[in-house]
Design a protein around this motif. Sequence first.
Motif, mmCIF file in Angstrom:
data_model
loop_
_atom_site.group_PDB
_atom_site.id
_atom_site.type_symbol
_atom_site.label_atom_id
_atom_site.label_comp_id
_atom_site.label_asym_id
_atom_site.label_seq_id
_atom_site.Cartn_x
_atom_site.Cartn_y
_atom_site.Cartn_z
ATOM 1 N N TYR A 1 0.821 -1.213 0.000
ATOM 2 C CA TYR A 1 0.000 0.000 0.000
ATOM 3 C C TYR A 1 0.852 1.259 0.000
ATOM 4 O O TYR A 1 1.828 1.359 0.740
ATOM 5 C CB TYR A 1 -0.918 0.035 1.223
ATOM 6 N N ALA A 2 0.454 2.203 -0.806
ATOM 7 C CA ALA A 2 1.115 3.512 -0.813
ATOM 8 C C ALA A 2 0.573 4.343 0.353
ATOM 9 O O ALA A 2 -0.570 4.167 0.775
ATOM 10 C CB ALA A 2 0.824 4.227 -2.128
ATOM 11 N N ALA A 3 1.385 5.221 0.857
ATOM 12 C CA ALA A 3 0.962 6.091 1.960
ATOM 13 C C ALA A 3 -0.160 7.009 1.490
ATOM 14 O O ALA A 3 -0.178 7.451 0.335
ATOM 15 C CB ALA A 3 2.143 6.918 2.452
ATOM 16 N N TRP A 4 -1.103 7.282 2.378
ATOM 17 C CA TRP A 4 -2.198 8.202 2.064
ATOM 18 C C TRP A 4 -1.652 9.614 1.903
ATOM 19 O O TRP A 4 -0.789 10.040 2.667
ATOM 20 C CB TRP A 4 -3.210 8.221 3.205
ATOM 21 N N SER A 5 -2.152 10.332 0.928
ATOM 22 C CA SER A 5 -1.741 11.724 0.751
ATOM 23 C C SER A 5 -2.774 12.684 1.346
ATOM 24 O O SER A 5 -2.484 13.853 1.545
ATOM 25 C CB SER A 5 -1.532 12.037 -0.733
ATOM 26 N N ASP A 6 -3.977 12.182 1.627
ATOM 27 C CA ASP A 6 -5.029 12.993 2.235
ATOM 28 C C ASP A 6 -4.989 12.848 3.760
ATOM 29 O O ASP A 6 -4.279 11.999 4.295
ATOM 30 C CB ASP A 6 -6.414 12.534 1.749
ATOM 31 N N GLU A 7 -5.783 13.665 4.421
ATOM 32 C CA GLU A 7 -5.910 13.544 5.867
ATOM 33 C C GLU A 7 -6.462 12.158 6.197
ATOM 34 O O GLU A 7 -7.374 11.666 5.544
ATOM 35 C CB GLU A 7 -6.868 14.615 6.390
ATOM 36 N N VAL A 8 -5.896 11.538 7.223
ATOM 37 C CA VAL A 8 -6.295 10.183 7.603
ATOM 38 C C VAL A 8 -6.796 10.187 9.040
ATOM 39 O O VAL A 8 -6.176 10.775 9.923
ATOM 40 C CB VAL A 8 -5.104 9.199 7.483
ATOM 41 N N LEU A 9 -7.903 9.543 9.254
ATOM 42 C CA LEU A 9 -8.443 9.362 10.597
ATOM 43 C C LEU A 9 -8.172 7.932 11.003
ATOM 44 O O LEU A 9 -8.639 6.993 10.351
ATOM 45 C CB LEU A 9 -9.947 9.634 10.622
ATOM 46 N N GLU A 10 -7.376 7.739 12.051
ATOM 47 C CA GLU A 10 -7.079 6.405 12.540
ATOM 48 C C GLU A 10 -7.667 6.251 13.931
ATOM 49 O O GLU A 10 -7.427 7.083 14.804
ATOM 50 C CB GLU A 10 -5.577 6.163 12.588
ATOM 51 N N LEU A 11 -8.436 5.201 14.107
ATOM 52 C CA LEU A 11 -9.017 4.890 15.401
ATOM 53 C C LEU A 11 -8.497 3.521 15.821
ATOM 54 O O LEU A 11 -8.781 2.519 15.174
ATOM 55 C CB LEU A 11 -10.546 4.890 15.319
ATOM 56 N N ASP A 12 -7.739 3.483 16.890
ATOM 57 C CA ASP A 12 -7.082 2.262 17.336
ATOM 58 C C ASP A 12 -8.068 1.379 18.087
ATOM 59 O O ASP A 12 -8.449 1.666 19.214
ATOM 60 C CB ASP A 12 -5.891 2.613 18.216
ATOM 61 N N THR A 13 -8.463 0.283 17.460
ATOM 62 C CA THR A 13 -9.472 -0.587 18.068
ATOM 63 C C THR A 13 -8.902 -1.480 19.163
ATOM 64 O O THR A 13 -9.660 -2.140 19.850
ATOM 65 C CB THR A 13 -10.151 -1.468 16.999
ATOM 66 N N SER A 14 -7.576 -1.494 19.327
ATOM 67 C CA SER A 14 -7.004 -2.267 20.419
ATOM 68 C C SER A 14 -6.882 -1.431 21.687
ATOM 69 O O SER A 14 -6.688 -1.964 22.767
ATOM 70 C CB SER A 14 -5.634 -2.833 20.041
ATOM 71 N N ALA A 15 -7.006 -0.122 21.540
ATOM 72 C CA ALA A 15 -6.822 0.770 22.685
ATOM 73 C C ALA A 15 -8.119 1.388 23.188
ATOM 74 O O ALA A 15 -8.136 1.994 24.256
ATOM 75 C CB ALA A 15 -5.841 1.889 22.311
ATOM 76 N N HIS A 16 -9.212 1.259 22.419
ATOM 77 C CA HIS A 16 -10.471 1.900 22.788
ATOM 78 C C HIS A 16 -11.634 0.930 22.633
ATOM 79 O O HIS A 16 -11.657 0.116 21.717
ATOM 80 C CB HIS A 16 -10.715 3.139 21.920
ATOM 81 N N ALA A 17 -12.590 1.067 23.503
ATOM 82 C CA ALA A 17 -13.799 0.246 23.447
ATOM 83 C C ALA A 17 -14.658 0.697 22.268
ATOM 84 O O ALA A 17 -14.576 1.851 21.834
ATOM 85 C CB ALA A 17 -14.580 0.385 24.746
ATOM 86 N N PRO A 18 -15.485 -0.201 21.746
ATOM 87 C CA PRO A 18 -16.349 0.167 20.619
ATOM 88 C C PRO A 18 -17.194 1.419 20.887
ATOM 89 O O PRO A 18 -17.359 2.253 19.992
ATOM 90 C CB PRO A 18 -17.231 -1.068 20.426
ATOM 91 N N GLY A 19 -17.714 1.564 22.085
ATOM 92 C CA GLY A 19 -18.517 2.739 22.413
ATOM 93 C C GLY A 19 -17.723 4.030 22.326
ATOM 94 O O GLY A 19 -18.235 5.055 21.869
ATOM 95 N N GLU A 20 -16.463 3.984 22.762
ATOM 96 C CA GLU A 20 -15.598 5.162 22.678
ATOM 97 C C GLU A 20 -15.337 5.540 21.220
ATOM 98 O O GLU A 20 -15.347 6.719 20.867
ATOM 99 C CB GLU A 20 -14.267 4.900 23.371
ATOM 100 N N ILE A 21 -15.096 4.546 20.406
ATOM 101 C CA ILE A 21 -14.844 4.798 18.984
ATOM 102 C C ILE A 21 -16.086 5.393 18.336
ATOM 103 O O ILE A 21 -15.996 6.361 17.571
ATOM 104 C CB ILE A 21 -14.394 3.504 18.279
ATOM 105 N N ALA A 22 -17.250 4.840 18.656
ATOM 106 C CA ALA A 22 -18.500 5.370 18.102
ATOM 107 C C ALA A 22 -18.701 6.822 18.521
ATOM 108 O O ALA A 22 -19.068 7.671 17.695
ATOM 109 C CB ALA A 22 -19.681 4.516 18.555
ATOM 110 N N GLU A 23 -18.457 7.129 19.783
ATOM 111 C CA GLU A 23 -18.606 8.508 20.264
ATOM 112 C C GLU A 23 -17.651 9.447 19.532
ATOM 113 O O GLU A 23 -18.025 10.563 19.166
ATOM 114 C CB GLU A 23 -18.363 8.567 21.768
ATOM 115 N N THR A 24 -16.422 9.003 19.319
ATOM 116 C CA THR A 24 -15.441 9.820 18.599
ATOM 117 C C THR A 24 -15.906 10.089 17.177
ATOM 118 O O THR A 24 -15.838 11.221 16.691
ATOM 119 C CB THR A 24 -14.065 9.121 18.587
ATOM 120 N N LEU A 25 -16.372 9.040 16.496
ATOM 121 C CA LEU A 25 -16.852 9.202 15.127
ATOM 122 C C LEU A 25 -18.042 10.146 15.050
ATOM 123 O O LEU A 25 -18.111 11.017 14.175
ATOM 124 C CB LEU A 25 -17.233 7.851 14.532
#
Length: 68
Positions: free
Chosen positions: A37-61
């Motif tokens: 994979y080539a590196a993204w050239s646009d802004e990237v949103l990364e949500l670490d699913t190993s560090a946050h609970a699903p509810g936290e990720i949903a709230e962030t989104l």
Amino acid sequence: MISDVQEHERRLSSRDRGLVLVGEPTWADVQRRRAEYAAWSDEVLELDTSAHAPGEIAETLIALLEQR
């Protein structure tokens, strides 16, 4: 995204989506695809699913979408 490599590999090896004709990717498949994979050239949103609970990720989104 899963920053914890061991957790990523564990999730992959325990996954069974019932794809009889396609099969599940191996850890080597994942590593090979990652290297291709080539590196993204646009802004990237990364949500670490190993560090946050699903509810936290949903709230962030939701919060991020409400800002748009």
